[in-house]
Design a protein around this motif. Structure first.
Motif, short mmCIF file in Angstrom:
data_model
loop_
_atom_site.label_atom_id
_atom_site.label_comp_id
_atom_site.label_asym_id
_atom_site.label_seq_id
_atom_site.Cartn_x
_atom_site.Cartn_y
_atom_site.Cartn_z
N MET A 1 -31.02 27.55 2.31
CA MET A 1 -30.70 29.04 1.77
C MET A 1 -30.10 28.70 0.18
N PHE A 2 -29.37 27.91 -0.15
CA PHE A 2 -28.93 27.78 -1.42
C PHE A 2 -29.03 26.74 -2.27
N ASP A 3 -30.24 25.99 -1.79
CA ASP A 3 -30.43 24.81 -2.39
C ASP A 3 -30.91 24.89 -3.95
N ASP A 4 -31.33 25.93 -4.43
CA ASP A 4 -31.73 26.16 -6.00
C ASP A 4 -30.65 25.99 -6.57
N LEU A 5 -29.30 26.58 -6.09
CA LEU A 5 -28.15 26.50 -6.74
C LEU A 5 -27.84 25.09 -7.42
N PHE A 6 -28.12 23.95 -6.48
CA PHE A 6 -28.02 22.76 -6.81
C PHE A 6 -28.71 21.93 -7.41
N LYS A 7 -30.07 22.35 -8.09
CA LYS A 7 -30.89 21.55 -8.65
C LYS A 7 -30.33 21.04 -9.87
N ARG A 8 -30.64 19.86 -10.03
CA ARG A 8 -30.20 19.41 -11.42
C ARG A 8 -28.66 19.13 -11.37
N LYS A 9 -28.25 19.27 -10.22
CA LYS A 9 -26.70 19.06 -10.35
C LYS A 9 -26.23 17.69 -9.55
N GLY A 49 -23.89 13.88 -0.74
CA GLY A 49 -23.95 15.25 -1.58
C GLY A 49 -24.64 16.25 -0.92
N ARG A 50 -24.87 16.34 0.21
CA ARG A 50 -25.55 17.16 1.20
C ARG A 50 -24.58 18.30 1.33
N ILE A 51 -25.05 19.72 1.00
CA ILE A 51 -24.16 20.83 1.07
C ILE A 51 -24.71 21.84 2.05
N ASP A 52 -23.62 22.20 3.20
CA ASP A 52 -24.04 23.18 3.97
C ASP A 52 -22.95 24.25 4.08
N THR A 53 -23.23 25.43 4.65
CA THR A 53 -22.00 26.36 4.72
C THR A 53 -22.10 27.10 6.14
N SER A 54 -21.00 27.44 6.51
CA SER A 54 -20.89 28.48 7.79
C SER A 54 -20.02 29.37 7.62
N VAL A 55 -20.09 30.61 8.26
CA VAL A 55 -19.31 31.67 8.04
C VAL A 55 -18.84 32.18 9.44
N ILE A 56 -17.43 32.25 9.53
CA ILE A 56 -17.07 32.58 10.80
C ILE A 56 -16.19 34.13 10.79
N THR A 81 -24.25 37.22 -1.42
CA THR A 81 -23.78 37.28 -2.74
C THR A 81 -22.38 36.62 -2.66
N ALA A 82 -21.46 36.96 -1.77
CA ALA A 82 -20.18 36.22 -1.60
C ALA A 82 -20.30 34.71 -1.57
N ILE A 83 -20.91 34.42 -0.45
CA ILE A 83 -21.24 32.66 -0.57
C ILE A 83 -21.58 32.10 -1.90
N GLU A 84 -22.92 32.80 -2.38
CA GLU A 84 -23.20 32.33 -3.65
C GLU A 84 -22.20 32.21 -4.87
N SER A 85 -21.19 33.14 -4.73
CA SER A 85 -20.16 33.31 -5.88
C SER A 85 -19.48 31.99 -5.46
N VAL A 86 -19.02 31.74 -4.39
CA VAL A 86 -17.80 30.67 -4.06
C VAL A 86 -18.74 29.56 -4.62
N LEU A 87 -20.16 29.12 -4.15
CA LEU A 87 -20.69 27.92 -4.39
C LEU A 87 -20.76 27.86 -5.76
N ASN A 88 -21.23 28.63 -6.74
CA ASN A 88 -21.17 28.68 -7.99
C ASN A 88 -19.82 28.41 -8.62
#
Length: 220
Positions: A1-9, A49-56, A81-88
């Motif tokens: 879902m958010f893999d593109d955020l972590f490209k080249r990181k 370095g594998r990233i995952d998220t869960s929302v409760i 959007t809220a998740i992406e903000s935290v990940l950024n």
């Protein structure tokens, strides 16, 4: 879902505890509230370095999974959007741009981080493969790592190589660039900068010493 955020990181594990991550069963975990405190976001990062998220959902303790599907709508969009903000924010604090691949480049980047506490700065959007180190006190550059074609350094080959540019006293420059594996500074003032290809031709320890000299020269 958010893999593109972590490209080249590339993850910097030592940064995670300071951000608030805790280690459990070989996985780094970070928890924070989102959506006005109605949901809890858990970010997990494995040692590889594998990233995952869960929302409760706090009201009922159930996991909210719609954001991981193709579901559309205003609410699910706000959750993403809220998740992406935290990940950024985590990326800025705990990751580095992973452009340089050679073993020697990676050793140098880690050495500078541990010795001077500095991270590479990618200053040019048009040149994403160029980065510099700057002193904290006066913001002067003391080193640069770049990816360039070897023919720019006088070779016949057009293959790309990773190089480092460092400072040296002008009175010592002429003798240095006459030595094997040392070249006039690429894209720098050639009276004060020289270039080394990061292919192991110069031993790591010698490079570390030369970075130290360059760091001191940038003090002036």
């Amino acid at each position: 879902m958010f893999d593109d955020l972590f490209k080249r990181k590339k993850l910097i594990p030592d940064k995670l505890p300071g951000y608030g991550f805790r280690m459990g069963n070989g996985i780094w975990l970070y928890e924070t509230d989102i959506m006005n405190g109605n949901f809890s976001l858990i970010v997990s990062i494995t040692e590889s370095g594998r990233i995952d998220t869960s929302v409760i959902e706090k009201e009922n303790g159930e996991e909210y999974v719609l954001y991981k599907t193709n579901a559309s709508g205003t609410f699910v969009g706000e959750v993403r959007t809220a998740i992406e903000s935290v990940l950024n924010d985590i990326i800025v604090a705990c990751f580095e741009t992973a452009v340089f691949k050679t073993e020697q480049a990676q050793k140098i980047i880690e050495y500078v981080r541990k010795t001077y506490g500095d991270e590479l700065e990618f200053l040019w959007e048009k040149f994403p493969d160029n980065a510099v180190w700057r002193r904290k006190d006066n913001k002067k550059w003391y080193g640069a790592i770049l990816s360039v074609q070897k023919n720019r350094l006088g070779f016949a080959s057009a293959e790309f190589v990773e190089i480092i540019d460092l400072r040296l006293q002008p009175e010592l420059m002429e003798d240095l660039v006459l030595r094997e594996h040392y070249y006039p500074g690429w894209h720098m003032n050639k009276k004060r900068w020289y270039t080394i290809i990061l292919d192991g031709s110069i031993p790591d320890e010698e490079l570390f010493q030369r970075i130290g000299t360059s760091y001191e020269l940038a003090k002036k």
